[in-house]
Design an enzyme around this catalytic site. Sequence first.
Site, PDB file in Angstrom:
ATOM      1  N   HIS A 302       0.794  -1.079  -0.110  1.00  0.00           N
ATOM      2  CA  HIS A 302       0.173  -0.071   0.117  1.00  0.00           C
ATOM      3  C   HIS A 302       0.965   1.189   0.009  1.00  0.00           C
ATOM      4  CE1 HIS A 302      -3.259   2.680   1.299  1.00  0.00           C
ATOM      5  NE2 HIS A 302      -4.118   1.767   0.666  1.00  0.00           N
ATOM      6  N   ASP A 359      -8.149  -5.342  -0.098  1.00  0.00           N
ATOM      7  CA  ASP A 359      -8.442  -5.953  -1.062  1.00  0.00           C
ATOM      8  C   ASP A 359      -8.074  -7.544  -1.008  1.00  0.00           C
ATOM      9  OD1 ASP A 359      -7.715  -3.476  -3.306  1.00  0.00           O
ATOM     10  OD2 ASP A 359      -9.746  -4.272  -2.766  1.00  0.00           O
TER      11      ASP A 359
HETATM   12  C1  SDX Z   1      -6.324   0.210  -3.010  1.00  0.00           C
HETATM   13  O1  SDX Z   1      -4.607   4.554  -1.888  1.00  0.00           O
HETATM   14  C2  SDX Z   1      -5.333   3.966  -1.327  1.00  0.00           C
HETATM   15  O2  SDX Z   1      -5.916   4.377  -0.284  1.00  0.00           O
HETATM   16  C3  SDX Z   1      -6.007   2.734  -2.089  1.00  0.00           C
HETATM   17  C4  SDX Z   1      -7.077   1.914  -1.516  1.00  0.00           C
HETATM   18  C5  SDX Z   1      -8.258   2.653  -1.016  1.00  0.00           C
HETATM   19  O3  SDX Z   1      -9.001   2.315  -0.106  1.00  0.00           O
HETATM   20  O4  SDX Z   1      -8.613   3.657  -2.125  1.00  0.00           O
HETATM   21  O5  SDX Z   1      -6.548   1.444  -0.238  1.00  0.00           O
HETATM   22  C6  SDX Z   1      -7.350   0.713  -2.165  1.00  0.00           C
HETATM   23  O6  SDX Z   1      -6.066   0.643  -3.891  1.00  0.00           O
HETATM   24  C7  SDX Z   1      -5.259  -0.881  -2.164  1.00  0.00           C
HETATM   25  C8  SDX Z   1      -4.244  -1.474  -3.066  1.00  0.00           C
HETATM   26  C9  SDX Z   1      -4.720  -2.611  -4.038  1.00  0.00           C
HETATM   27  N1  SDX Z   1      -3.715  -2.725  -4.993  1.00  0.00           N
HETATM   28  C10 SDX Z   1      -2.978  -4.109  -4.775  1.00  0.00           C
HETATM   29  O7  SDX Z   1      -3.223  -4.888  -3.913  1.00  0.00           O
HETATM   30  C11 SDX Z   1      -2.050  -4.181  -5.996  1.00  0.00           C
HETATM   31  C12 SDX Z   1      -0.615  -4.769  -5.559  1.00  0.00           C
HETATM   32  N2  SDX Z   1       0.038  -3.835  -4.588  1.00  0.00           N
HETATM   33  C13 SDX Z   1       0.814  -2.867  -5.536  1.00  0.00           C
HETATM   34  O8  SDX Z   1       0.937  -2.952  -6.716  1.00  0.00           O
HETATM   35  C14 SDX Z   1       1.484  -1.859  -4.768  1.00  0.00           C
HETATM   36  O9  SDX Z   1       1.721  -2.279  -3.395  1.00  0.00           O
HETATM   37  C15 SDX Z   1       0.371  -0.486  -4.738  1.00  0.00           C
HETATM   38  C16 SDX Z   1       0.238  -0.239  -5.874  1.00  0.00           C
HETATM   39  C17 SDX Z   1      -0.898  -0.632  -3.864  1.00  0.00           C
HETATM   40  C18 SDX Z   1       1.392   0.594  -3.949  1.00  0.00           C
HETATM   41  O10 SDX Z   1       2.353   0.734  -4.766  1.00  0.00           O
HETATM   42  P1  SDX Z   1       3.479   1.775  -4.287  1.00  0.00           P
HETATM   43  O11 SDX Z   1       3.109   2.456  -3.358  1.00  0.00           O
HETATM   44  O12 SDX Z   1       3.661   2.624  -5.466  1.00  0.00           O
HETATM   45  O13 SDX Z   1       4.778   1.025  -3.992  1.00  0.00           O
HETATM   46  P2  SDX Z   1       6.129   0.487  -4.962  1.00  0.00           P
HETATM   47  O14 SDX Z   1       5.357   0.099  -6.186  1.00  0.00           O
HETATM   48  O15 SDX Z   1       7.026   1.592  -5.033  1.00  0.00           O
HETATM   49  O16 SDX Z   1       6.730  -0.541  -4.085  1.00  0.00           O
HETATM   50  C19 SDX Z   1       7.577  -0.517  -3.247  1.00  0.00           C
HETATM   51  C20 SDX Z   1       8.509  -1.860  -3.322  1.00  0.00           C
HETATM   52  C21 SDX Z   1       8.915  -2.184  -4.737  1.00  0.00           C
HETATM   53  O17 SDX Z   1       9.987  -3.150  -4.560  1.00  0.00           O
HETATM   54  P3  SDX Z   1      11.472  -2.395  -4.999  1.00  0.00           P
HETATM   55  O18 SDX Z   1      11.376  -2.013  -6.563  1.00  0.00           O
HETATM   56  O19 SDX Z   1      11.650  -1.270  -4.070  1.00  0.00           O
HETATM   57  O20 SDX Z   1      12.287  -3.676  -4.699  1.00  0.00           O
HETATM   58  O21 SDX Z   1       7.488  -2.989  -3.005  1.00  0.00           O
HETATM   59  C22 SDX Z   1       7.384  -3.745  -3.995  1.00  0.00           C
HETATM   60  C23 SDX Z   1       7.794  -3.069  -5.314  1.00  0.00           C
HETATM   61  O22 SDX Z   1       8.432  -3.970  -6.417  1.00  0.00           O
HETATM   62  N3  SDX Z   1       5.945  -4.133  -3.967  1.00  0.00           N
HETATM   63  C24 SDX Z   1       5.372  -5.212  -4.270  1.00  0.00           C
HETATM   64  C25 SDX Z   1       4.188  -5.184  -4.110  1.00  0.00           C
HETATM   65  N4  SDX Z   1       3.635  -3.972  -3.750  1.00  0.00           N
HETATM   66  C26 SDX Z   1       4.956  -3.266  -3.726  1.00  0.00           C
HETATM   67  N5  SDX Z   1       6.174  -6.560  -4.630  1.00  0.00           N
HETATM   68  C27 SDX Z   1       5.428  -7.283  -4.758  1.00  0.00           C
HETATM   69  N6  SDX Z   1       4.051  -7.564  -4.709  1.00  0.00           N
HETATM   70  C28 SDX Z   1       3.289  -6.328  -4.187  1.00  0.00           C
HETATM   71  N7  SDX Z   1       1.780  -6.350  -4.149  1.00  0.00           N
END
Ligand code: SDX
Length: 424
Positions: A302, A359
């Site tokens: 998140h 989710d």
């Molecule tokens: C919702 O914003 C809100 O409030 C949203 C929400 C709401 O109520 O409106 O809470 C609802 O959208 C919840 C999120 C649902 N999405 C998912 O579950 C999809 C999977 N999650 C990721 O795509 C991700 O965690 C996000 C999009 C939710 C957040 O992404 P960020 O903040 O841009 O984080 P990032 O991509 O910069 O990740 C930081 C690190 C990275 O690794 P490095 O490159 O630093 O080595 O964490 C890793 C990412 O690769 N990472 C994950 C991951 N999420 C982040 N690795 C594997 N699986 C994941 N799900």
Amino acid sequence: MGNAVFTHGAVRLELPMVRATAGNNGYDITKLLARTGETTYDIGFGSTAACKSAITFIDGEAGVLRYRGYPIEQLAEKASFMEVAYLVLYGELPNAEQLDYFNCAINGYHLIDERLKEMFRSAPRRSHPMPLLAAAINSLSTFVYTNPLIDPTDLDGATHRLMGAVPTLAAYGYKNSIGQPMLYPLDSESYVENFIRMSFGVPSRPYPFDEEIIKALDVLLILHADHEQNCSTSTVRLVGSSGANVYVSVAAGVNALSGPLHGGANQAVLEMLAHIKRDGGGVNRFVEKVKQREAKLMGFGHRIYKNYDPRAAIVKQHADAILRHRTGHDELLDIALTLEDTALNDPYFQERKLYPNVDFYTGLIYQAMGFPVDMFTVLFAIGRLPGWIAHWREQAADPTMKIGRPRQIYVGQAKRDFVPLDQR
Ligand code: SDX
């Protein structure tokens, strides 16, 4: 901590502090470009506040979520979705008279114009219900002849109209996809009862309500009611900042929510769990793929929560009860629980502070309720609706509001002259 000072060459610019009542304060950089000729750069707005808001507070490190000051745990346990929708929209929990008026006002709009039903008939049967819902909400604006921005007295009318019509439109999208008759809402039923019956009922027999399901869906809608400046709410604000009406602004929010990184994640989680199940339940094999960046662990991570999403903890409690109640043993729930336990104990996820978000478990409950996977994000939208409208209203009431128009860092070609076709 007081004001910050930005120095750049000969320029010294004081950045006034914008104080929060809780959480992060901010530094006002509105004069930065004019004084320095430079902008800030913050991809995804991770460190940028786009507005002041009094609706929802989140402490991501501590895993805290409050609507208008009330902790989500108390609201989920003690309130109804209609009470929470009123709270998010108007800032206070309603008394009995206010709640009754709110329910009656919304009931005045849960029947939609019969011509609007035809819109669903013109869509391909297997249409994903999210673009249909966005299209239907856009169309709703064509049946209304006032713009709340121009006629603020209609803002409550627009609020009640959206709150009333959206569950009906959502149910119609589902009924159209399965070729069943669209039912009418009843004033005698609650908000959630109407939606459940319009989704699963048929005109040939009474609908047998399951109180466990009604209660669980009411709680899930509460958990989704608002979440400050998430992608879809920020979209609603940005569209509304141009003077566009609340209907088309909310329709834009529906479109933003449909993405798998946002509201579409609840659908993606079920598809991920089903994939693991087809793959012989190899949780460890899947986790290794995630660590090799060949897959994302959907429902994890998140932008703000670097701790367990408090909503996920509440959903998990209900998931276990509903799934055991409805289906006895549930293999996908077992896979989800194993996946969560594996990830929470793996340094890869610990180092990145990746925890289950709202989710991760919701799709399992929605599936146990009988909804198909592509309806999951529609359910998220029904819950988020009061939040979207509340943010649109808060922005519209802000005298300092300006049209949203971010800047950019240009990295394209320098100036060059046109080359005639016969010289290319
Ligand atoms: C919702 O914003 C809100 O409030 C949203 C929400 C709401 O109520 O409106 O809470 C609802 O959208 C919840 C999120 C649902 N999405 C998912 O579950 C999809 C999977 N999650 C990721 O795509 C991700 O965690 C996000 C999009 C939710 C957040 O992404 P960020 O903040 O841009 O984080 P990032 O991509 O910069 O990740 C930081 C690190 C990275 O690794 P490095 O490159 O630093 O080595 O964490 C890793 C990412 O690769 N990472 C994950 C991951 N999420 C982040 N690795 C594997 N699986 C994941 N799900």
